[in-house]
Design a protein around this motif. Structure first.
Motif, PDB file in Angstrom:
ATOM      1  N   GLY A 132       0.921  -1.158  -0.141  1.00  0.00           N
ATOM      2  CA  GLY A 132       0.071   0.141  -0.054  1.00  0.00           C
ATOM      3  C   GLY A 132       0.843   0.981  -0.286  1.00  0.00           C
ATOM      4  O   GLY A 132       1.617   1.251  -0.727  1.00  0.00           O
ATOM      5  N   SER A 172       7.636   3.001  -8.849  1.00  0.00           N
ATOM      6  CA  SER A 172       6.294   2.316  -8.869  1.00  0.00           C
ATOM      7  C   SER A 172       5.090   3.277  -8.619  1.00  0.00           C
ATOM      8  O   SER A 172       4.943   3.894  -7.604  1.00  0.00           O
ATOM      9  N   LEU A 173       4.380   3.410  -9.846  1.00  0.00           N
ATOM     10  CA  LEU A 173       3.370   4.234  -9.876  1.00  0.00           C
ATOM     11  C   LEU A 173       1.970   4.017  -8.703  1.00  0.00           C
ATOM     12  O   LEU A 173       1.500   4.908  -8.307  1.00  0.00           O
ATOM     13  N   THR A 174       2.071   2.785  -8.643  1.00  0.00           N
ATOM     14  CA  THR A 174       0.803   2.165  -7.461  1.00  0.00           C
ATOM     15  C   THR A 174       1.323   2.595  -6.012  1.00  0.00           C
ATOM     16  O   THR A 174       0.476   3.242  -5.283  1.00  0.00           O
ATOM     17  N   VAL A 175       2.704   2.534  -5.702  1.00  0.00           N
ATOM     18  CA  VAL A 175       3.165   2.944  -4.412  1.00  0.00           C
ATOM     19  C   VAL A 175       2.925   4.515  -4.173  1.00  0.00           C
ATOM     20  O   VAL A 175       2.550   5.056  -2.996  1.00  0.00           O
ATOM     21  N   ASP A 176       3.425   5.298  -5.395  1.00  0.00           N
ATOM     22  CA  ASP A 176       3.238   6.737  -5.394  1.00  0.00           C
ATOM     23  C   ASP A 176       1.944   7.179  -5.016  1.00  0.00           C
ATOM     24  O   ASP A 176       1.670   8.002  -4.226  1.00  0.00           O
ATOM     25  N   ARG A 177       0.839   6.620  -5.893  1.00  0.00           N
ATOM     26  CA  ARG A 177      -0.210   7.010  -5.811  1.00  0.00           C
ATOM     27  C   ARG A 177      -1.039   6.717  -4.086  1.00  0.00           C
ATOM     28  O   ARG A 177      -1.608   7.570  -3.958  1.00  0.00           O
ATOM     29  N   ALA A 178      -0.643   5.548  -3.819  1.00  0.00           N
ATOM     30  CA  ALA A 178      -1.127   5.172  -2.370  1.00  0.00           C
ATOM     31  C   ALA A 178      -0.692   6.194  -1.490  1.00  0.00           C
ATOM     32  O   ALA A 178      -1.235   6.762  -0.526  1.00  0.00           O
ATOM     33  N   GLU A 181      -2.499   9.347  -1.665  1.00  0.00           N
ATOM     34  CA  GLU A 181      -3.692   9.469  -1.274  1.00  0.00           C
ATOM     35  C   GLU A 181      -3.725   9.225   0.184  1.00  0.00           C
ATOM     36  O   GLU A 181      -4.886   9.794   0.983  1.00  0.00           O
ATOM     37  N   LEU A 233       9.958  -1.759 -12.825  1.00  0.00           N
ATOM     38  CA  LEU A 233       9.119  -1.724 -11.773  1.00  0.00           C
ATOM     39  C   LEU A 233       9.861  -2.066 -10.525  1.00  0.00           C
ATOM     40  O   LEU A 233      10.659  -2.996 -10.351  1.00  0.00           O
TER      41      LEU A 233
END
Length: 270
Positions: A132, A172-178, A181, A233
């Motif tokens: 996350g 990691s775009l997913t970690v950055d966005r999480a 947020e 990634l």
């Protein structure tokens, strides 16, 4: 003159770093499971807690907390101190946690390399993976000052307070966005506090290929991390951790060691 930002206590900042999971809205059975998990997570920042402490934190009845604790204790997930009456995490959780770590293939493959870096640097070495908005350290070889500082620290930290979190989020775009947020709750005075500063940090990591954090997770402590990449990634990070002065002064020597180590580990992820 602008007011100094308010720094949360370490425990509060740590807890606030991980967003609360969405609670299920269907079925009393699922709500009971959710409540039990909430009770367990209360022990992330405190070694021992009483029924009233947990009820106040979760905003639920003490009778409910007592029932949950009794059930968890019966399964070994929680245990009660017979002298104080306070509750703490049980040994069965330790068993399950050890199984989880032991079965993590990448951590197992990385371990020889981590030990080599620890020997070469004489500093604490961490192997982190994203979860996350946070980074979880699956392996920690504690040496020197790191052994004392991290002795009672958890294995989960907000990505924005660690070099490991920055190194992973930059790739990691997913970690950055999480993390964006979840926000940027301060831990100590050097912690990243704004989305603009976070973006600036990640841009620097992408440019240099490694991340630094100085006085951001603990006062007087610094760390350097390099991402472990699968293609482009980041799937993990390897970092060293120690007194700020020592880490900063040895940056030029530490970074090549970490890069070589990350490449070796990265080759094993394919």
């Amino acid at each position: 003159m602008s007011a100094q930002p308010v720094v949360q206590p370490v425990e509060t900042a740590w807890c606030a770093s991980t967003p609360l999971r969405r609670k299920p809205s269907d079925g009393g059975g699922l709500r009971s499971v959710s409540t039990a998990l909430d009770v367990l997570e209360c022990f992330a920042a405190d070694g021992e807690l009483g029924v009233s402490d947990i009820a106040r934190r979760l905003g639920i009845a003490k009778s409910t907390v007592h029932r949950v604790l009794t059930t968890l204790a019966g399964r070994g997930f929680i245990e009660q101190d017979p002298e104080t009456g306070l509750y703490r995490l049980g040994l069965h959780l330790y068993e399950l946690g050890e199984l989880t770590i032991g079965r993590h293939e990448l951590r197992h493959r990385a371990l020889p390399t981590l030990r080599q870096v620890a020997t070469q640097t004489g500093l604490t070495v961490n192997f982190g993976v994203p979860d996350g908005a946070d980074v979880v350290f699956l392996e920690r070889i504690a040496l020197g000052a790191g052994e004392h500082i991290l002795g009672h620290a958890g294995r989960r930290f907000p990505a924005h307070v660690t070099s490991s979190g920055k190194a992973i989020a930059a790739f990691s775009l997913t970690v950055d966005r999480a993390r964006r947020e979840a926000g940027f709750p301060p831990r100590v005075r050097g912690t990243v506090r704004t989305e603009q500063d976070w973006a600036h940090e990640l841009a620097g990591v992408r440019s240099k290929g490694y991340a630094m954090a100085v006085d951001e997770s603990f006062d007087g402590v610094g760390s350097i991390a390099v991402p472990v990449l699968r293609g482009e990634l980041a799937v993990a990070s390897i970092s060293v951790f120690g007194p700020s002065e020592s880490v900063v002064a040895r940056e030029d020597r530490i970074v090549p060691l970490l890069r070589a180590a990350a490449r070796r580990i990265g080759r094993q992820t394919h």
